[in-house]
Write a protein that holds these residues in place. Sequence first.
Motif, mmCIF file in Angstrom:
data_model
loop_
_atom_site.group_PDB
_atom_site.id
_atom_site.type_symbol
_atom_site.label_atom_id
_atom_site.label_comp_id
_atom_site.label_asym_id
_atom_site.label_seq_id
_atom_site.Cartn_x
_atom_site.Cartn_y
_atom_site.Cartn_z
ATOM 1 N N UNK A 429 0.841 -1.205 0.000
ATOM 2 C CA UNK A 429 0.000 0.000 0.000
ATOM 3 C C UNK A 429 0.874 1.252 0.000
ATOM 4 N N UNK A 430 1.943 1.208 0.800
ATOM 5 C CA UNK A 430 2.854 2.346 0.856
ATOM 6 C C UNK A 430 3.601 2.517 -0.474
ATOM 7 N N UNK A 431 3.963 1.400 -1.098
ATOM 8 C CA UNK A 431 4.651 1.475 -2.388
ATOM 9 C C UNK A 431 3.767 2.120 -3.446
ATOM 10 N N UNK A 432 2.464 1.838 -3.401
ATOM 11 C CA UNK A 432 1.533 2.473 -4.330
ATOM 12 C C UNK A 432 1.473 3.976 -4.084
ATOM 13 N N UNK A 433 1.433 4.378 -2.826
ATOM 14 C CA UNK A 433 1.428 5.804 -2.483
ATOM 15 C C UNK A 433 2.734 6.468 -2.892
ATOM 16 N N UNK A 434 3.858 5.742 -2.705
ATOM 17 C CA UNK A 434 5.158 6.268 -3.137
ATOM 18 C C UNK A 434 5.134 6.594 -4.627
ATOM 19 N N UNK A 435 4.623 5.645 -5.425
ATOM 20 C CA UNK A 435 4.605 5.823 -6.879
ATOM 21 C C UNK A 435 3.720 6.990 -7.284
ATOM 22 N N UNK A 436 2.577 7.113 -6.640
ATOM 23 C CA UNK A 436 1.663 8.208 -6.973
ATOM 24 C C UNK A 436 2.248 9.559 -6.578
ATOM 25 N N UNK A 437 2.872 9.620 -5.408
ATOM 26 C CA UNK A 437 3.479 10.875 -4.950
ATOM 27 C C UNK A 437 4.659 11.257 -5.849
ATOM 28 N N UNK A 438 5.439 10.256 -6.252
ATOM 29 C CA UNK A 438 6.587 10.519 -7.121
ATOM 30 C C UNK A 438 6.135 11.059 -8.469
ATOM 31 N N UNK A 439 5.071 10.487 -9.013
ATOM 32 C CA UNK A 439 4.556 10.966 -10.298
ATOM 33 C C UNK A 439 4.093 12.420 -10.187
ATOM 34 N N UNK A 440 3.370 12.731 -9.132
ATOM 35 C CA UNK A 440 2.882 14.100 -8.953
ATOM 36 C C UNK A 440 4.036 15.086 -8.820
ATOM 37 N N UNK A 441 5.074 14.691 -8.064
ATOM 38 C CA UNK A 441 6.225 15.571 -7.878
ATOM 39 C C UNK A 441 6.936 15.835 -9.194
ATOM 40 N N UNK A 442 7.216 14.769 -9.941
ATOM 41 C CA UNK A 442 7.950 14.945 -11.197
ATOM 42 C C UNK A 442 7.087 15.637 -12.251
ATOM 43 N N UNK A 443 5.792 15.361 -12.242
ATOM 44 C CA UNK A 443 4.893 16.041 -13.176
ATOM 45 C C UNK A 443 4.880 17.540 -12.893
ATOM 46 N N UNK A 444 4.884 17.899 -11.608
ATOM 47 C CA UNK A 444 4.940 19.311 -11.238
ATOM 48 C C UNK A 444 6.251 19.943 -11.694
ATOM 49 N N UNK A 445 7.352 19.238 -11.462
ATOM 50 C CA UNK A 445 8.661 19.768 -11.865
ATOM 51 C C UNK A 445 8.745 19.934 -13.379
ATOM 52 N N UNK A 446 8.193 18.980 -14.109
ATOM 53 C CA UNK A 446 8.254 19.041 -15.572
ATOM 54 C C UNK A 446 7.371 20.134 -16.150
ATOM 55 N N UNK A 447 6.363 20.562 -15.389
ATOM 56 C CA UNK A 447 5.432 21.579 -15.893
ATOM 57 C C UNK A 447 5.917 22.995 -15.632
ATOM 58 N N UNK A 448 6.957 23.139 -14.815
ATOM 59 C CA UNK A 448 7.453 24.473 -14.463
ATOM 60 C C UNK A 448 8.034 25.179 -15.679
ATOM 61 N N UNK A 449 7.782 26.463 -15.774
ATOM 62 C CA UNK A 449 8.353 27.271 -16.848
ATOM 63 C C UNK A 449 9.862 27.348 -16.663
ATOM 64 N N UNK A 450 10.626 27.397 -17.745
ATOM 65 C CA UNK A 450 12.087 27.447 -17.634
ATOM 66 C C UNK A 450 12.562 28.707 -16.938
ATOM 67 N N UNK A 451 13.556 28.552 -16.061
ATOM 68 C CA UNK A 451 14.155 29.695 -15.375
ATOM 69 C C UNK A 451 15.186 30.346 -16.289
ATOM 70 N N UNK A 452 15.345 31.661 -16.212
ATOM 71 C CA UNK A 452 16.286 32.360 -17.092
ATOM 72 C C UNK A 452 17.735 32.207 -16.625
#
Length: 462
Positions: A429-452
Amino acid sequence: IDRDWKGQKFLLQVSPEDCTGCSLCVEICPARNKSETKLKAINMVPQAPLRMSESENWNFFLQLPDLDRRKIKVEKINQQQIQRPLFEFSGACSGCGETPYLKLLSQLFGDRVLIANATGCSSIYGGNLPTTPWAKDKAGRGPAWSNSLFEDNAEFGLGYRLSVDQQASAARQLLKKLSGTLGDSLVEAIINAKQHDETGLYEQRERVTQLKEKLKMVNTPEAQLLGELSEFLVRKSVWIVGGDGWAFDIGFGGLDHVMSSGMDVNILVLDTGVYSNTGGQRSKATPRGAVAKFAEGGKESARKDLGFMAMSYGNVYVSQVAMGARDEQTLRAFVEAESFNGPSLIIAYSHCIAHGIRMETGLDSQKAAVASGQWLLYRYDPRREARGEKSLVIDSKPATMKVQDYLQRENRFKMLTKSHPETAKTFWDLAQKDAEARWKLYEHMASRAPAPIPAPESPKEA
C-alpha cells in the motif's frame, strides 16, 4: 530494415560457442519468420547440430567490413545497433540486465572511451582476467578500462578527466610552439576542430595521422613529446560505472563531489536495487517492501532518489532509463549525456537474478516496473533552459497498472506475502502511495516554466 538501407540485407549472426542460451534476444525479437509464422526471425534450438556450420558463418561474419560510422544515424535504434559492440561475451549471469547498457556504451563511444569501474558485478565480469569482454575494432581502438574500489571510484574517474584534459592542453601548447615547422593550417585545423559527431571525430583522426607523419621528420624533444600526446587531441569520453551499492551507498560522497565539480564526466549507475555481487544485501536503492539480506522482513523505507538529488545542482544532466521499457529513450539519454559539457548521470534499471525472476523475461519486468509507475523514465537537460524550453521531460506515461501487479512478478517482493502477509500488504500500500506521490512531484517539476539561467550550449572539444 531502415528505409535508408533499402535494397540491403541486415544479418544478425550469433556466435554458437559463446551464446549463453539466455534467450533474451528471442523473447524481445519483433520479427516473424515469413515462411513459418510460429517461428521468429531468431529461435532457440539445440546448439550441437549447428555448431560447425554456424561457426563457419560466424568466422565469415567477422570478416565483413563495418559500416562507415559517419553514415549511421545514431539517434535511431534500428540504425545504431549495427555499430560494432566493443563489449562482448562477458561471462555475466545468463540474461543479466546490466550488460546491455555496457554494450550500448561500447557501441556509441567505445573507440575513444575511458571507463572507471567500481568494484561490483560489472568489475567482475568486466575484468575476469586473463580474459576481458572489452574488445577493440579493426583499427585497433577500444575502451581503456580499469577497476577501482567502492569508496573512491568516482574520484578515480574524475582523475581520468583531469589527466586527459591536462595532456590535451599540453599537446595543444606543443602544437602552437611547433606551428612553423608543422604548418600553420594543420595546427589551426587541429586546435579548432569540431568533434561533436562522427564526421568531426573522423576528420580529427585524419589530421592527427597527418600530424604524426610530419613529426617523424622533426628530431626534437618537443616533437617526440607531442607524438606521445597526439592521441589526446581526439576527444575522449570518460565514463564512471558502477552499481547502486557504490553510487547510492558506499561511494555516494565521492559521487556527489564529482557531480558538484562541474567537470565533464559521465556516470552510469547499473541499478539492480541490491548489492548483487556480494550476495544480495539491501542498499539505499532497494525498493520499499523488497526482501534482501539485512532486510529479511522487507525494506521499511522508500528508495533513495539519487536522480532528484542530482537535479538539485541545476548543472548536471540526469536521466533514468529502462532499456526493456523504451530502448529509444535509453539511446537518446546516452547520446545526450555524452554530448553534455559537464557532469551527467544515467540511472539504468537492471533486472537481476537476485530479484527472483525468470531471467529470459527480464525485459518484461522492466516494462512492468515502468507501466506501474514504480520506475520513472525521464531526462533532465540544463541546456534546454537556455533555449527557453523546460529542462525536465518525463518519458513515462501515467501508470496503467497497479504497483502490486508489478511486485507480484518478483520473488523479492512476493515472498513476504508468505512469511509476513500483513506486513507485505502494508508495504505494498505504501509502495503504491510512493509511486503516486513521485509521479505528482515529477509532473509538477516538468510543468514548471524554464528559469532564465544560462547553460553551456557549445559542443565539447578535445
